[in-house]
Design a protein around this motif. Structure first.
Motif, PDB file in Angstrom:
ATOM      1  N   VAL A 195      10.192   0.496  -3.975  1.00  0.00           N
ATOM      2  CA  VAL A 195       8.834   0.597  -3.448  1.00  0.00           C
ATOM      3  C   VAL A 195       8.205  -0.792  -3.325  1.00  0.00           C
ATOM      4  O   VAL A 195       7.573  -1.119  -2.314  1.00  0.00           O
ATOM      5  N   LEU A 196       8.386  -1.631  -4.341  1.00  0.00           N
ATOM      6  CA  LEU A 196       7.827  -2.983  -4.297  1.00  0.00           C
ATOM      7  C   LEU A 196       8.409  -3.776  -3.132  1.00  0.00           C
ATOM      8  O   LEU A 196       7.699  -4.520  -2.453  1.00  0.00           O
ATOM      9  N   LYS A 197       9.696  -3.617  -2.907  1.00  0.00           N
ATOM     10  CA  LYS A 197      10.341  -4.345  -1.831  1.00  0.00           C
ATOM     11  C   LYS A 197       9.861  -3.864  -0.467  1.00  0.00           C
ATOM     12  O   LYS A 197       9.644  -4.659   0.460  1.00  0.00           O
ATOM     13  N   SER A 198       9.663  -2.545  -0.336  1.00  0.00           N
ATOM     14  CA  SER A 198       9.248  -1.975   0.948  1.00  0.00           C
ATOM     15  C   SER A 198       7.785  -2.245   1.259  1.00  0.00           C
ATOM     16  O   SER A 198       7.413  -2.363   2.433  1.00  0.00           O
ATOM     17  N   LEU A 199       6.964  -2.355   0.228  1.00  0.00           N
ATOM     18  CA  LEU A 199       5.523  -2.547   0.431  1.00  0.00           C
ATOM     19  C   LEU A 199       5.060  -3.916  -0.065  1.00  0.00           C
ATOM     20  O   LEU A 199       3.925  -4.071  -0.516  1.00  0.00           O
ATOM     21  N   LYS A 200       5.926  -4.930   0.032  1.00  0.00           N
ATOM     22  CA  LYS A 200       5.609  -6.232  -0.556  1.00  0.00           C
ATOM     23  C   LYS A 200       4.369  -6.871   0.062  1.00  0.00           C
ATOM     24  O   LYS A 200       3.689  -7.671  -0.580  1.00  0.00           O
ATOM     25  N   GLN A 201       4.039  -6.500   1.311  1.00  0.00           N
ATOM     26  CA  GLN A 201       2.849  -7.063   1.949  1.00  0.00           C
ATOM     27  C   GLN A 201       1.568  -6.395   1.453  1.00  0.00           C
ATOM     28  O   GLN A 201       0.478  -6.943   1.633  1.00  0.00           O
ATOM     29  N   SER A 202       1.702  -5.203   0.856  1.00  0.00           N
ATOM     30  CA  SER A 202       0.516  -4.450   0.432  1.00  0.00           C
ATOM     31  C   SER A 202       0.311  -4.450  -1.074  1.00  0.00           C
ATOM     32  O   SER A 202      -0.728  -3.990  -1.555  1.00  0.00           O
ATOM     33  N   VAL A 203       1.284  -4.937  -1.828  1.00  0.00           N
ATOM     34  CA  VAL A 203       1.189  -4.904  -3.288  1.00  0.00           C
ATOM     35  C   VAL A 203       0.181  -5.934  -3.777  1.00  0.00           C
ATOM     36  O   VAL A 203       0.055  -7.029  -3.224  1.00  0.00           O
ATOM     37  N   LEU A 204      -0.541  -5.583  -4.835  1.00  0.00           N
ATOM     38  CA  LEU A 204      -1.559  -6.477  -5.409  1.00  0.00           C
ATOM     39  C   LEU A 204      -0.904  -7.726  -5.982  1.00  0.00           C
ATOM     40  O   LEU A 204       0.088  -7.640  -6.710  1.00  0.00           O
ATOM     41  N   GLN A 205      -1.459  -8.878  -5.661  1.00  0.00           N
ATOM     42  CA  GLN A 205      -0.969 -10.134  -6.207  1.00  0.00           C
ATOM     43  C   GLN A 205      -2.157 -10.939  -6.709  1.00  0.00           C
ATOM     44  O   GLN A 205      -2.923 -11.489  -5.915  1.00  0.00           O
ATOM     45  N   ARG A 206      -2.308 -10.979  -8.005  1.00  0.00           N
ATOM     46  CA  ARG A 206      -3.382 -11.732  -8.645  1.00  0.00           C
ATOM     47  C   ARG A 206      -2.796 -12.525  -9.794  1.00  0.00           C
ATOM     48  O   ARG A 206      -1.839 -12.093 -10.441  1.00  0.00           O
ATOM     49  N   PRO A 207      -3.333 -13.712 -10.094  1.00  0.00           N
ATOM     50  CA  PRO A 207      -2.802 -14.513 -11.207  1.00  0.00           C
ATOM     51  C   PRO A 207      -2.854 -13.736 -12.518  1.00  0.00           C
ATOM     52  O   PRO A 207      -3.886 -13.186 -12.906  1.00  0.00           O
ATOM     53  N   GLY A 208      -1.715 -13.643 -13.182  1.00  0.00           N
ATOM     54  CA  GLY A 208      -1.660 -13.039 -14.504  1.00  0.00           C
ATOM     55  C   GLY A 208      -1.732 -11.525 -14.533  1.00  0.00           C
ATOM     56  O   GLY A 208      -1.805 -10.933 -15.621  1.00  0.00           O
ATOM     57  N   LEU A 209      -1.697 -10.854 -13.376  1.00  0.00           N
ATOM     58  CA  LEU A 209      -1.795  -9.392 -13.343  1.00  0.00           C
ATOM     59  C   LEU A 209      -0.433  -8.772 -13.111  1.00  0.00           C
ATOM     60  O   LEU A 209       0.360  -9.261 -12.311  1.00  0.00           O
ATOM     61  N   LYS A 210      -0.175  -7.655 -13.788  1.00  0.00           N
ATOM     62  CA  LYS A 210       1.029  -6.887 -13.531  1.00  0.00           C
ATOM     63  C   LYS A 210       0.809  -6.024 -12.292  1.00  0.00           C
ATOM     64  O   LYS A 210      -0.235  -5.401 -12.143  1.00  0.00           O
ATOM     65  N   ARG A 211       1.805  -5.976 -11.456  1.00  0.00           N
ATOM     66  CA  ARG A 211       1.709  -5.135 -10.267  1.00  0.00           C
ATOM     67  C   ARG A 211       2.117  -3.702 -10.566  1.00  0.00           C
ATOM     68  O   ARG A 211       1.815  -2.788  -9.805  1.00  0.00           O
ATOM     69  N   VAL A 212       2.806  -3.533 -11.685  1.00  0.00           N
ATOM     70  CA  VAL A 212       3.265  -2.207 -12.088  1.00  0.00           C
ATOM     71  C   VAL A 212       2.778  -1.934 -13.505  1.00  0.00           C
ATOM     72  O   VAL A 212       2.983  -2.762 -14.404  1.00  0.00           O
ATOM     73  N   VAL A 213       2.109  -0.783 -13.708  1.00  0.00           N
ATOM     74  CA  VAL A 213       1.610  -0.399 -15.040  1.00  0.00           C
ATOM     75  C   VAL A 213       2.132   0.988 -15.388  1.00  0.00           C
ATOM     76  O   VAL A 213       2.437   1.809 -14.501  1.00  0.00           O
TER      77      VAL A 213
END
Length: 554
Positions: A106-124
């Motif tokens: 899922v991360l690979k397929s939606l890499k343009q839409s995944v949240l990217q913030r300093p120090g944040l996990k993208r998966v919880v």
């Protein structure tokens, strides 16, 4: 709409002042009001929203404009002493519920839409199901919490339900970017400068006046957000034109300004408080060094700690490097030893003019007459003192005496300068021509090094010194005891007007005269003066001056 309450260890309920509730919303459930009054730790809230349904949940920060979504808490405005805890804020972001086995796909397929913030996990993790994960999405890329058709098709192929959840995410100081923090702290509408020069472990700032009350906070933020930076300084005055250093204030971190840098694969050590170093000139240093070939000769008039000299020596050039600043000279010697080129670099601690008239003239006088047509040795003179270098070019006028060498052997000068002119290339060329006393049209090239400030450019003017500028041809009977080459002529003037005598000395160039010859000239001028006194038709011109023994032409 279906509302799902889930326990979450990583989220807090929004405080009341984070909501923007419409007064007319009479259907707002009382339970929301009750929960919103508590600021303590409350289980994380996930709201699954079906497409085209309306939520009775009050508007939260995900409804704000993109520029405001990730701003820190508004209470930090005007802060001058950094309080990291005050930056905590909760925002609502989209999330997908995904089986942990296919999270990577899922991360690979939606890499343009995944949240990217300093120090944040993208998966919880899902606190209720250890086999489920929540993939956090960027609300800027997923507007209205709805995926586009292409994303939904990808999810269907992965057997992931395309429903989007609302995830309450707490942001802390560590999750905000430097510019976001400074924009939140400084008064609204004021310019935010988050850029700096990196010199080893030192971050060098040039703060504006309106930023000075916040300088220590800015320094701390810069140090926090840039790994490896342990000292932040701010320049407190302009660069001194003599030694090219400046006063600075340590804003944050250790008071250690001796640092190490690496430029173009060469290591240097320096005391940043006592010598000049600009990491923005790395490309220009490399450009000039690439012009050099083994066996060439480089004269570096304002060498600093050696960013031209040391790479040139490593290319097996013969190098003569000079700097007026004693500290720069000391670090130049140190860096030559550090890079094992101390036997290839002759270092000097002199004024630039003295260096040109001394070691440079001596070396050129010895080497140029020996050049043969087939020899490929080139002589380069680098003058990297942009504020003043053009003013030194007059030194080249008749620096050498004798018959000129072949045109190919004439030294090439690389002279740096600043310009605020609308046509900076023409400006620096005209200033150089004025100093040299000749035209460089068709004989020079100009390279734009960098933009220093608004309407201020740094340029490099490169040219071979014209033979008629560099050389003074000796007089045929130089050294003989006879009257100097002085002739008396008369200017053509209309009838009835006095004729002024015209003094012509050699070819109109500066000459050094012996004491005996000066006495001869003084006697000659005395005769002229007496003749003019006795003959009303003759008069001395206004610009005629007395010879006083000065070695310069009147």
């Amino acid at each position: 709409m279906r509302t799902l309450w889930r326990l979450g260890y990583c989220a807090k309920l929004l405080k009341t002042n984070h909501f923007r509730t419409a007064a007319s919303n009479t259907s707002f459930p009382a339970v929301w009001t009750l929960l919103a009054q508590h600021s303590g730790s409350i289980p994380g809230l996930f709201v699954v929203v079906k497409k085209n349904t309306l939520s009775t949940m009050p508007e939260t920060v995900e409804d704000k404009s993109n520029s405001e979504l990730y701003l820190p808490h508004p209470g930090v405005r005007g802060m001058t002493l950094l309080n990291r805890e005050a930056f905590r804020r909760t925002v609502v972001v989209p999330a997908l519920k995904v089986k942990k086995e296919i999270v990577h796909s899922v991360l690979k397929s939606l890499k343009q839409s995944v949240l990217q913030r300093p120090g944040l996990k993208r998966v919880v993790e899902d606190p209720e199901d250890e086999d489920i994960r929540f993939v956090l999405l960027d609300p800027h890329k997923v507007p209205e919490f709805s995926l586009g058709e292409s994303e939904q098709q990808v999810l269907k192929q992965l057997n992931v339900h395309p429903e989007v959840s609302k995830y309450h995410l707490e942001l802390s100081y560590e999750n905000f970017k430097t510019e976001e923090i400074l924009r939140a702290v400084l008064p609204e509408g004021q310019e935010v400068t988050s850029g700096f020069s990196r010199v080893g472990h030192i971050a060098h700032l040039n703060l504006r006046d309106h930023q000075l009350p916040y300088r220590h906070l800015i320094g701390q933020v810069i140090m926090d957000k840039n790994p490896g930076v342990t000292c932040v300084v701010n320049k407190t005055n302009i660069i001194d034109s003599t030694y090219r250093n400046f006063e600075m204030e340590v804003l944050a971190g250790e008071n250690n300004l001796v640092t190490k840098v690496k430029e173009n694969n060469i290591a240097y050590e320096l005391d940043f408080s006592k010598v000049y170093w600009n990491p923005r000139l790395s490309t220009e240093h490399g450009r000039i060094v690439e012009l050099l070939r083994a066996g060439d000769v480089l004269f570096d008039v304002f060498a600093g700690i050696g960013p031209f000299a040391i790479p040139a020596a490593k290319r097996r050039c013969r190098v003569f490097a000079n700097d007026l600043n004693p500290e720069s000279y000391t670090w130049l010697l140190h860096n030559c030893r550090l890079n094992k080129v101390d036997t290839k670099v002759k270092a000097f601690n002199m004024d630039g003019r003295d260096f040109l008239r001394g070691p440079v003239r001596e070396e050129l006088s010895r080497e140029l007459p020996l050049l043969r047509e087939e020899q490929k040795t080139a002589f380069h003179i680098v003058m990297n003192l942009p504020a003043l270098a053009v003013e030194f070019l007059d030194v080249f006028r008749h620096l050498l005496v004798g018959e000129p060498c072949s045109p190919a052997g004439l030294p090439t000068v690389h002279c740096y300068g600043f310009s605020k002119h609308s046509n900076p290339a023409r400006d620096i060329q005209e200033r150089a021509e004025a100093a040299l006393g000749t035209s460089l049209a068709g004989r020079c090239s100009t390279f734009l090094v960098r933009n220093v400030a608004p309407n201020k450019e740094m340029l490099c003017l490169s040219f071979q010194i014209p033979a008629d500028v560099l050389y003074k041809r000796p007089c045929p009977d130089e050294g003989k005891e006879q009257t100097s080459h002085v002739a008396l002529g008369f200017q053509a003037v209309p009838p009835g007007q006095p004729r002024g005598p015209l003094l012509v000395c050699d070819s109109g160039v500066d000459v050094a005269l012996s004491a005996a010859r000066v006495q001869q000239l003084q006697g000659f001028l005395a005769l002229l003066t007496a003749a003019c006194s006795s003959d009303p038709s003759m008069s001395l011109p206004r610009n005629m001056v007395d010879w006083t023994g000065s070695p310069h032409r009147p």
